[in-house]
Design a protein around this motif. Structure first.
Motif, PDB file in Angstrom:
ATOM      1  N   ALA A  73      30.705  30.426 -15.532  1.00  0.00           N
ATOM      2  CA  ALA A  73      30.594  30.380 -14.078  1.00  0.00           C
ATOM      3  C   ALA A  73      31.875  30.866 -13.422  1.00  0.00           C
ATOM      4  O   ALA A  73      31.850  31.548 -12.396  1.00  0.00           O
ATOM      5  N   LEU A  74      32.999  30.483 -14.003  1.00  0.00           N
ATOM      6  CA  LEU A  74      34.278  30.878 -13.421  1.00  0.00           C
ATOM      7  C   LEU A  74      34.458  32.390 -13.470  1.00  0.00           C
ATOM      8  O   LEU A  74      34.884  33.013 -12.490  1.00  0.00           O
ATOM      9  N   VAL A  75      34.117  33.001 -14.614  1.00  0.00           N
ATOM     10  CA  VAL A  75      34.247  34.450 -14.716  1.00  0.00           C
ATOM     11  C   VAL A  75      33.330  35.137 -13.722  1.00  0.00           C
ATOM     12  O   VAL A  75      33.733  36.031 -12.977  1.00  0.00           O
ATOM     13  N   ALA A  76      32.057  34.683 -13.702  1.00  0.00           N
ATOM     14  CA  ALA A  76      31.101  35.310 -12.786  1.00  0.00           C
ATOM     15  C   ALA A  76      31.522  35.104 -11.353  1.00  0.00           C
ATOM     16  O   ALA A  76      31.454  36.007 -10.521  1.00  0.00           O
ATOM     17  N   GLY A  77      31.978  33.858 -11.042  1.00  0.00           N
ATOM     18  CA  GLY A  77      32.370  33.563  -9.674  1.00  0.00           C
ATOM     19  C   GLY A  77      33.591  34.338  -9.252  1.00  0.00           C
ATOM     20  O   GLY A  77      33.690  34.808  -8.121  1.00  0.00           O
ATOM     21  N   SER A  78      34.553  34.479 -10.163  1.00  0.00           N
ATOM     22  CA  SER A  78      35.771  35.213  -9.820  1.00  0.00           C
ATOM     23  C   SER A  78      35.450  36.666  -9.521  1.00  0.00           C
ATOM     24  O   SER A  78      35.992  37.267  -8.594  1.00  0.00           O
ATOM     25  N   ALA A  79      34.554  37.246 -10.332  1.00  0.00           N
ATOM     26  CA  ALA A  79      34.173  38.630 -10.081  1.00  0.00           C
ATOM     27  C   ALA A  79      33.501  38.771  -8.729  1.00  0.00           C
ATOM     28  O   ALA A  79      33.754  39.710  -7.981  1.00  0.00           O
ATOM     29  N   ALA A  80      32.645  37.786  -8.402  1.00  0.00           N
ATOM     30  CA  ALA A  80      31.966  37.846  -7.111  1.00  0.00           C
ATOM     31  C   ALA A  80      32.970  37.718  -5.982  1.00  0.00           C
ATOM     32  O   ALA A  80      32.867  38.383  -4.953  1.00  0.00           O
ATOM     33  N   ALA A  81      33.967  36.814  -6.177  1.00  0.00           N
ATOM     34  CA  ALA A  81      34.945  36.611  -5.120  1.00  0.00           C
ATOM     35  C   ALA A  81      35.767  37.872  -4.886  1.00  0.00           C
ATOM     36  O   ALA A  81      36.107  38.209  -3.758  1.00  0.00           O
ATOM     37  N   CYS A  82      36.091  38.566  -5.982  1.00  0.00           N
ATOM     38  CA  CYS A  82      36.901  39.777  -5.840  1.00  0.00           C
ATOM     39  C   CYS A  82      36.155  40.870  -5.089  1.00  0.00           C
ATOM     40  O   CYS A  82      36.726  41.589  -4.292  1.00  0.00           O
ATOM     41  N   VAL A 109      32.556  25.415  -6.071  1.00  0.00           N
ATOM     42  CA  VAL A 109      32.044  24.052  -6.110  1.00  0.00           C
ATOM     43  C   VAL A 109      32.669  23.342  -7.300  1.00  0.00           C
ATOM     44  O   VAL A 109      32.459  23.732  -8.454  1.00  0.00           O
ATOM     45  N   GLY A 110      33.465  22.315  -7.054  1.00  0.00           N
ATOM     46  CA  GLY A 110      34.137  21.567  -8.102  1.00  0.00           C
ATOM     47  C   GLY A 110      33.376  20.300  -8.452  1.00  0.00           C
ATOM     48  O   GLY A 110      33.165  19.430  -7.598  1.00  0.00           O
ATOM     49  N   LEU A 111      32.964  20.158  -9.715  1.00  0.00           N
ATOM     50  CA  LEU A 111      32.140  19.038 -10.161  1.00  0.00           C
ATOM     51  C   LEU A 111      32.711  18.406 -11.417  1.00  0.00           C
ATOM     52  O   LEU A 111      33.516  19.010 -12.127  1.00  0.00           O
ATOM     53  N   PHE A 112      32.267  17.187 -11.701  1.00  0.00           N
ATOM     54  CA  PHE A 112      32.525  16.553 -13.000  1.00  0.00           C
ATOM     55  C   PHE A 112      31.169  16.375 -13.673  1.00  0.00           C
ATOM     56  O   PHE A 112      30.314  15.629 -13.238  1.00  0.00           O
ATOM     57  N   GLY A 113      30.922  17.136 -14.714  1.00  0.00           N
ATOM     58  CA  GLY A 113      29.620  17.112 -15.360  1.00  0.00           C
ATOM     59  C   GLY A 113      28.617  17.998 -14.639  1.00  0.00           C
ATOM     60  O   GLY A 113      28.918  18.647 -13.631  1.00  0.00           O
ATOM     61  N   ASP A 114      27.426  18.024 -15.180  1.00  0.00           N
ATOM     62  CA  ASP A 114      26.355  18.870 -14.655  1.00  0.00           C
ATOM     63  C   ASP A 114      25.526  18.085 -13.654  1.00  0.00           C
ATOM     64  O   ASP A 114      24.830  17.135 -14.015  1.00  0.00           O
ATOM     65  N   PHE A 166      27.953  31.623  -5.474  1.00  0.00           N
ATOM     66  CA  PHE A 166      28.572  30.374  -5.893  1.00  0.00           C
ATOM     67  C   PHE A 166      29.407  30.534  -7.164  1.00  0.00           C
ATOM     68  O   PHE A 166      29.064  31.304  -8.059  1.00  0.00           O
ATOM     69  N   GLU A 167      30.488  29.782  -7.197  1.00  0.00           N
ATOM     70  CA  GLU A 167      31.355  29.672  -8.374  1.00  0.00           C
ATOM     71  C   GLU A 167      31.468  28.190  -8.687  1.00  0.00           C
ATOM     72  O   GLU A 167      32.023  27.419  -7.905  1.00  0.00           O
ATOM     73  N   GLU A 168      30.920  27.766  -9.796  1.00  0.00           N
ATOM     74  CA  GLU A 168      30.950  26.352 -10.171  1.00  0.00           C
ATOM     75  C   GLU A 168      32.093  26.089 -11.146  1.00  0.00           C
ATOM     76  O   GLU A 168      32.245  26.777 -12.148  1.00  0.00           O
ATOM     77  N   ARG A 169      32.895  25.095 -10.825  1.00  0.00           N
ATOM     78  CA  ARG A 169      34.011  24.689 -11.694  1.00  0.00           C
ATOM     79  C   ARG A 169      33.711  23.274 -12.193  1.00  0.00           C
ATOM     80  O   ARG A 169      33.538  22.359 -11.385  1.00  0.00           O
ATOM     81  N   ILE A 170      33.695  23.073 -13.505  1.00  0.00           N
ATOM     82  CA  ILE A 170      33.386  21.761 -14.067  1.00  0.00           C
ATOM     83  C   ILE A 170      34.574  21.275 -14.884  1.00  0.00           C
ATOM     84  O   ILE A 170      35.108  21.998 -15.715  1.00  0.00           O
ATOM     85  N   ALA A 171      34.969  20.025 -14.631  1.00  0.00           N
ATOM     86  CA  ALA A 171      36.067  19.406 -15.375  1.00  0.00           C
ATOM     87  C   ALA A 171      35.620  18.036 -15.860  1.00  0.00           C
ATOM     88  O   ALA A 171      34.603  17.497 -15.416  1.00  0.00           O
ATOM     89  N   GLU A 172      36.389  17.456 -16.785  1.00  0.00           N
ATOM     90  CA  GLU A 172      36.147  16.082 -17.205  1.00  0.00           C
ATOM     91  C   GLU A 172      36.299  15.152 -15.999  1.00  0.00           C
ATOM     92  O   GLU A 172      37.032  15.439 -15.049  1.00  0.00           O
ATOM     93  N   PHE A 173      35.626  14.011 -16.063  1.00  0.00           N
ATOM     94  CA  PHE A 173      35.581  13.076 -14.941  1.00  0.00           C
ATOM     95  C   PHE A 173      36.972  12.731 -14.406  1.00  0.00           C
ATOM     96  O   PHE A 173      37.275  12.910 -13.224  1.00  0.00           O
ATOM     97  N   GLY A 203      48.183  21.170  -1.000  1.00  0.00           N
ATOM     98  CA  GLY A 203      47.590  22.037   0.003  1.00  0.00           C
ATOM     99  C   GLY A 203      46.943  23.291  -0.541  1.00  0.00           C
ATOM    100  O   GLY A 203      46.593  24.194   0.229  1.00  0.00           O
ATOM    101  N   SER A 204      46.732  23.359  -1.855  1.00  0.00           N
ATOM    102  CA  SER A 204      46.081  24.537  -2.422  1.00  0.00           C
ATOM    103  C   SER A 204      45.420  24.179  -3.748  1.00  0.00           C
ATOM    104  O   SER A 204      45.794  23.201  -4.402  1.00  0.00           O
ATOM    105  N   GLY A 205      44.443  24.984  -4.125  1.00  0.00           N
ATOM    106  CA  GLY A 205      43.806  24.837  -5.425  1.00  0.00           C
ATOM    107  C   GLY A 205      42.461  24.145  -5.411  1.00  0.00           C
ATOM    108  O   GLY A 205      41.727  24.193  -6.403  1.00  0.00           O
ATOM    109  N   ALA A 206      42.112  23.473  -4.314  1.00  0.00           N
ATOM    110  CA  ALA A 206      40.825  22.776  -4.256  1.00  0.00           C
ATOM    111  C   ALA A 206      39.697  23.773  -4.051  1.00  0.00           C
ATOM    112  O   ALA A 206      39.879  24.854  -3.485  1.00  0.00           O
ATOM    113  N   ALA A 207      38.512  23.407  -4.499  1.00  0.00           N
ATOM    114  CA  ALA A 207      37.317  24.216  -4.259  1.00  0.00           C
ATOM    115  C   ALA A 207      36.867  24.051  -2.809  1.00  0.00           C
ATOM    116  O   ALA A 207      37.290  23.123  -2.111  1.00  0.00           O
TER     117      ALA A 207
END
Length: 423
Positions: free
Chosen positions: A18-27, A39-44, A63-70, A84-88
């Motif tokens: 998702a990150l690769v696809a989303g980054s390409a779309a953003a560019c 969109v930043g999520l924990f889990g699916d 959409f670019e979905e970013r998933i991390a551990e809880f 002040g930076s880095g959030a979805a």
């Protein structure tokens, strides 16, 4: 709540793709008029098909979905807000952490200014209130699911222990209290060898606390862990269960915990709606062996999330339009059907499309009926500013008893010492 959790290996693959696809779309997106919402999520959360549906309705939105551990997700979000930076553009926040963020509403777009003031009646009242600032002037998030509790259990292990297996009969075993649940645990331990009654004491402790009129904070945001009798009662009963050998001592979300569902190393687990999908995902060979009973001690909520819009996001209007659509009853029902995450929109609670749902995996358990009743019975509990961190600290104390590194007295003393940093 955070909400169904698939295997972490699978999440890593999905998130990377998702990150690769989303980054390409953003560019390329800004040049062709498209907007990519991160969109930043924990889990699916089961949003994948809904991204596609929304993009068909709104071709300019990707959409670019970013998933991390809880835990990493919430730690990272706190850091991003502070720097002040880095959030979805859109971030999920589990209920145990939402009050931490309502205390700093200036770090988020106020959804009341974006149109949410017209939607208040769409959610359970307590779900709406959880995302309001103390002065009621700012709403930082819209609710996704809620975690009204039930109890999932292994019918094969109950049968082997000489216990009833039909869900109503199992519910009756502990209909009055958690003391009854632990009493059944003693029977189970005496009748079996090598299979534990539950996976970890931390979930049992949290469930008991979540049912109390007050939890770890009072409404003045003062920690009451040491003075609240509900905390000491939950701790003492959890310790009794540990010392009786009922706990499988499995850390939540670990590979060993995941494997335990399929291998049948424990017989019961506290089961909010989102847990059902997690069990089904991690125990594909155990279909028909798991079933769902009521939870001891009455109603309570464990988990559930809100979607928030960090102030640093570049597309608040577009992000708000999406989460308004995403959290509408129609979409919440689709998520429940796909993942088990139970809707927080009570207009569905008398809809046969929800209440009539069953799960073949759980012996055709009437999950729509079970979790509707659980959600309707919840008596909301005040959530303090570091609710999730406090509960995690107490859970770690119980874990030290489970692994034998501390006595109950030593573990409790360290919990209280560790909590000093939260005051």
């Amino acid at each position: 709540m955070k909400t169904s959790r698939p295997s972490r290996a699978a999440l890593a693959v999905v998130a990377a793709a998702a990150l690769v696809a989303g980054s390409a779309a953003a560019c390329s997106g800004e040049d062709d008029g498209t907007i990519t919402l991160s969109v930043g999520l924990f889990g699916d959360f089961g949003f994948g098909p809904l991204y596609e549906e929304y993009s068909k309705l709104n071709p300019e939105i990707k959409f670019e979905e970013r998933i991390a551990e809880f835990s990493d997700h919430h730690t990272n979000l706190t850091t991003h807000l502070a720097t002040g930076s880095g959030a979805a553009d859109i971030e999920a926040v589990e209920v145990g952490f939402v009050s931490q963020y309502t205390a700093q509403p200036d770090r988020f777009h106020n959804l009341l200014d974006l149109g949410a003031d017209e939607l208040e009646g769409q959610w359970l009242d307590w779900k709406w209130q959880q995302a309001l600032s103390a002065d009621g002037e700012s709403l930082i998030g819209l609710g996704t699911d809620v975690g009204g509790m039930a109890m999932c259990y292994r019918t094969d292990l109950f049968e082997a222990a000489g216990l009833p297996t039909e869900r109503d009969a199992v519910s009756a075993l502990w209909a009055e209290s958690w003391d009854d649940y632990v009493a059944v645990g003693h029977q189970y331990a005496e009748a079996t060898d090598g299979a534990y009654f539950f996976e970890s004491s931390g979930n049992m402790f949290r469930a008991m606390v979540e049912q109390a009129p007050e939890g770890v904070y009072d409404r003045d945001n003062e920690l009451i862990v040491e003075s609240n009798p509900a905390i000491s009662e939950a701790w003492d009963l959890s310790v009794e269960a540990i010392e009786a050998g009922m706990s499988n001592r499995l850390g939540a979300w670990t590979p060993e915990w995941n494997a335990g569902f399929n291998e049948g190393t424990f017989a019961t687990i506290i089961c909010p709606a989102w847990m059902t999908s997690y069990i089904e995902t991690n125990a594909p060979d155990a279909s028909g062996l798991w079933d769902i009973a009521t939870v001891p001690g009455g109603a309570g909520n464990m988990g559930g999330s809100h979607l928030v819009l960090p102030e640093q996001g570049d597309h608040p209007e577009e992000a708000y339009a999406f989460i308004e659509w995403l959290t509408a009853p129609e979409q919440q029902l689709k998520v429940f059907e796909a993942t088990g995450n139970f809707p927080s929109t009570p207009s569905l609670y008398e809809d046969e499309a929800l209440t009539g749902l069953t799960k073949a995996y759980f012996n055709e358990a009437p999950v729509g009926e079970i979790f509707t009743a659980a959600a309707q019975a919840v008596q909301p509990q005040y959530q303090g500013p570091l609710q999730g961190d406090v509960l995690a600290t107490i859970g770690q104390g119980l874990g030290r008893i489970e692994d034998g590194s501390q006595t109950p007295e030593e573990a409790w003393a360290q919990v209280l010492n560790d909590l000093e940093s939260f005051k």
